[in-house]
Design an enzyme around this catalytic site. Structure first.
Site, PDB file in Angstrom:
ATOM      1  CE  LYS A 191      -4.477  -1.396   1.455  1.00 47.23           C
ATOM      2  NZ  LYS A 191      -5.512  -1.527   2.657  1.00 47.23           N
ATOM      3  CE  LYS A 195      -7.071  -8.733  -0.064  1.00 49.75           C
ATOM      4  NZ  LYS A 195      -7.929  -8.148   0.885  1.00 49.75           N
ATOM      5  CE  LYS A 223     -14.214  -3.645   2.685  1.00 50.23           C
ATOM      6  NZ  LYS A 223     -13.951  -3.194   3.948  1.00 50.23           N
TER       7      LYS A 223
HETATM    8  P1  ATP Z   1      -9.859  -5.140   0.861  1.00 50.08           P
HETATM    9  O1  ATP Z   1      -8.393  -5.828   0.542  1.00 50.08           O
HETATM   10  O2  ATP Z   1     -11.020  -5.837  -0.001  1.00 50.08           O
HETATM   11  O3  ATP Z   1      -9.892  -3.659   0.747  1.00 50.08           O
HETATM   12  P2  ATP Z   1      -9.281  -5.610   3.434  1.00 50.08           P
HETATM   13  O4  ATP Z   1      -8.728  -6.935   3.872  1.00 50.08           O
HETATM   14  O5  ATP Z   1      -8.297  -4.528   3.162  1.00 50.08           O
HETATM   15  O6  ATP Z   1     -10.034  -5.624   2.216  1.00 50.08           O
HETATM   16  P3  ATP Z   1     -11.392  -5.125   5.541  1.00 50.08           P
HETATM   17  O7  ATP Z   1     -12.663  -4.968   4.774  1.00 50.08           O
HETATM   18  O8  ATP Z   1     -11.213  -4.690   6.824  1.00 50.08           O
HETATM   19  O9  ATP Z   1     -10.311  -4.946   4.583  1.00 50.08           O
HETATM   20  O10 ATP Z   1     -11.396  -6.854   5.575  1.00 50.08           O
HETATM   21  C1  ATP Z   1     -12.420  -7.610   6.361  1.00 50.08           C
HETATM   22  C2  ATP Z   1     -12.252  -8.837   6.370  1.00 50.08           C
HETATM   23  O11 ATP Z   1     -12.283  -9.470   4.969  1.00 50.08           O
HETATM   24  C3  ATP Z   1     -10.864  -9.349   6.828  1.00 50.08           C
HETATM   25  O12 ATP Z   1     -10.893 -10.217   7.853  1.00 50.08           O
HETATM   26  C4  ATP Z   1     -10.106  -9.717   5.557  1.00 50.08           C
HETATM   27  O13 ATP Z   1      -9.120 -10.628   5.869  1.00 50.08           O
HETATM   28  C5  ATP Z   1     -11.345 -10.348   4.778  1.00 50.08           C
HETATM   29  N1  ATP Z   1     -10.908 -10.138   3.420  1.00 50.08           N
HETATM   30  C6  ATP Z   1     -10.707  -9.368   2.657  1.00 50.08           C
HETATM   31  N2  ATP Z   1     -10.264  -9.696   1.127  1.00 50.08           N
HETATM   32  C7  ATP Z   1     -10.857 -11.119   1.012  1.00 50.08           C
HETATM   33  C8  ATP Z   1     -10.817 -11.982   0.187  1.00 50.08           C
HETATM   34  N3  ATP Z   1     -10.662 -11.546  -1.123  1.00 50.08           N
HETATM   35  N4  ATP Z   1     -11.106 -13.454   0.431  1.00 50.08           N
HETATM   36  C9  ATP Z   1     -11.251 -13.576   1.822  1.00 50.08           C
HETATM   37  N5  ATP Z   1     -11.192 -12.853   2.570  1.00 50.08           N
HETATM   38  C10 ATP Z   1     -11.061 -11.643   2.498  1.00 50.08           C
END
Ligand code: ATP
Ligand code: LTN
Length: 324
Positions: free
Chosen positions: A113, A193, A196
């Site tokens: 990031k 993966k 968001k």
């Molecule tokens: P993103 O990468 O989508 O912005 P993030 O992990 O940065 O998401 P959060 O929204 O806080 O941020 O994540 C919430 C939960 O979702 C966390 O426990 C994370 O590990 C899980 N998570 C995020 N993306 C995935 C994915 N592609 N598959 C499974 N679990 C996920």
């Protein structure tokens, strides 16, 4: 026997997708019956990337509402906004003093990031605040997706270090990572993966997407060469991702999906996956429609007051142990 404590957080950055749901949120909901669960909209984590204040304000409440629609029950679990409970940041500061910068430099999320969002101190110390979230409530277990594993390891290290320097205070938390669904991949690039923050909206399915959008996204999902529907992450990452989604949304197993759709062709299979996802998300969409913004805000306010009381009790111990 006292119940074990579970803690987890979701960033209010909009776009809650099926990766978040299958990797983490489903577990949050399932754990509520057995454990003392604490769930938090981690809005202080969300400000580590550039934001628009008005949009952020809407996203915060929206995240709370989506979590309630998914099944986080404020009557059963402690549910609140991180920023409203100042003990989180107090403990984060304290833990920062026992965190090595070498370990922070190795965090993959920081490395990824920092390039995109610009390196700022908040992004760098993000994992320390996350450790504070978890340790503040003496959590025993933390349901998360696979991408959070490294942050959980840091949390465990900090708990051990604190305990050995200042006295046994923190339990060492275990991650709860599902065997399937812990890493749902992008529909447009099954080697990265679902996220968001991916600028391509076609890469993800949101929890609140309407049926037509879901059908469209799946029709356009990238598949692999060949035509057989077979689970094989090495050779068929696109198809494997869709098989996992289908298995998780229908409760079926991977082998029977392969049996049923093996020769059906990608088009037919994708249509079937779409219907499974639509059906799996339907109760969440319905629950969301029935929720009232003012009521959600009121419940979050109530959660805040309970969380502050509980957090303050714990922080008093930490202050004493450190000699304040
Ligand atoms: P993103 O990468 O989508 O912005 P993030 O992990 O940065 O998401 P959060 O929204 O806080 O941020 O994540 C919430 C939960 O979702 C966390 O426990 C994370 O590990 C899980 N998570 C995020 N993306 C995935 C994915 N592609 N598959 C499974 N679990 C996920
Ligand atoms: N970094 C996490 C969000 C998060 C979290 C937590 C998860 C912040 N604090 C405490 C579990 C426990 C993420 O998913 N991006």
């Amino acid at each position: 026997m006292t119940k074990k404590t579970v803690f987890s957080g979701l960033q209010p950055t909009g776009n809650v997708h099926i990766g978040n749901y299958l990797g983490a949120l489903r577990n949050w909901v399932a754990l509520q019956d057995t454990y003392d669960c604490i769930y938090c909209v981690v809005d202080l984590h969300a400000i580590t990337v550039p934001l628009d204040p008005a949009e952020f304000h809407r996203d915060r409440l929206e995240a709370a509402k989506v979590l309630m629609a998914v099944g986080v029950d404020p009557e059963q679990s402690l549910f609140y906004f991180q920023s409203q409970v100042p003990q989180h940041t107090e403990l984060a500061w304290m833990l920062g003093t026992i965190t090595g910068t070498g370990q922070l430099n190795r965090m993959t999320q920081w490395k990824d990031k920092a390039d995109v969002a610009g390196a700022n101190l908040g992004l760098y110390s993000y994992p320390v605040l996350m450790a504070a979230d978890i340790l503040l409530f003496r959590a025993d277990a933390v349901p998360v997706g696979e991408d959070q594993k490294q942050h959980l390891e840091l949390t465990r290290d900090l708990a051990l270090r604190f305990n050995s320097r200042f006295g046994e205070e923190f339990p060492i938390p275990d991650p709860i990572i599902p065997e399937h669904g812990a890493r749902i991949m992008s529909l447009q690039d099954p080697t990265s993966k679902m996220s968001k923050s991916d600028p391509d909206e076609g890469s993800r399915i949101l929890i609140l997407d309407d049926p037509d959008t879901i059908r469209k996204r799946l029709k356009r999902a990238v598949t692999d060469s060949g035509r057989d529907v077979r689970h094989d992450w090495e050779e068929k990452p696109g198809v494997s991702n869709l098989i996992e989604m289908m298995a998780l949304f229908t409760g079926g197993d991977i082998a029977s999906i392969e049996d049923e759709y093996g020769d059906a062709g990608y088009g037919t299979f994708k249509d079937a996956v779409a219907e499974a996802v639509i059906e799996g998300l339907a109760p969440i969409r319905r629950a969301y429609r029935d929720l009232d913004d003012a009521e959600v805000a009121r419940l979050m306010q109530r959660g805040t007051l309970d969380a502050r009381t509980r957090a303050e009790g714990h922080q008093q111990r930490v202050r004493e142990l450190m000699g304040f």
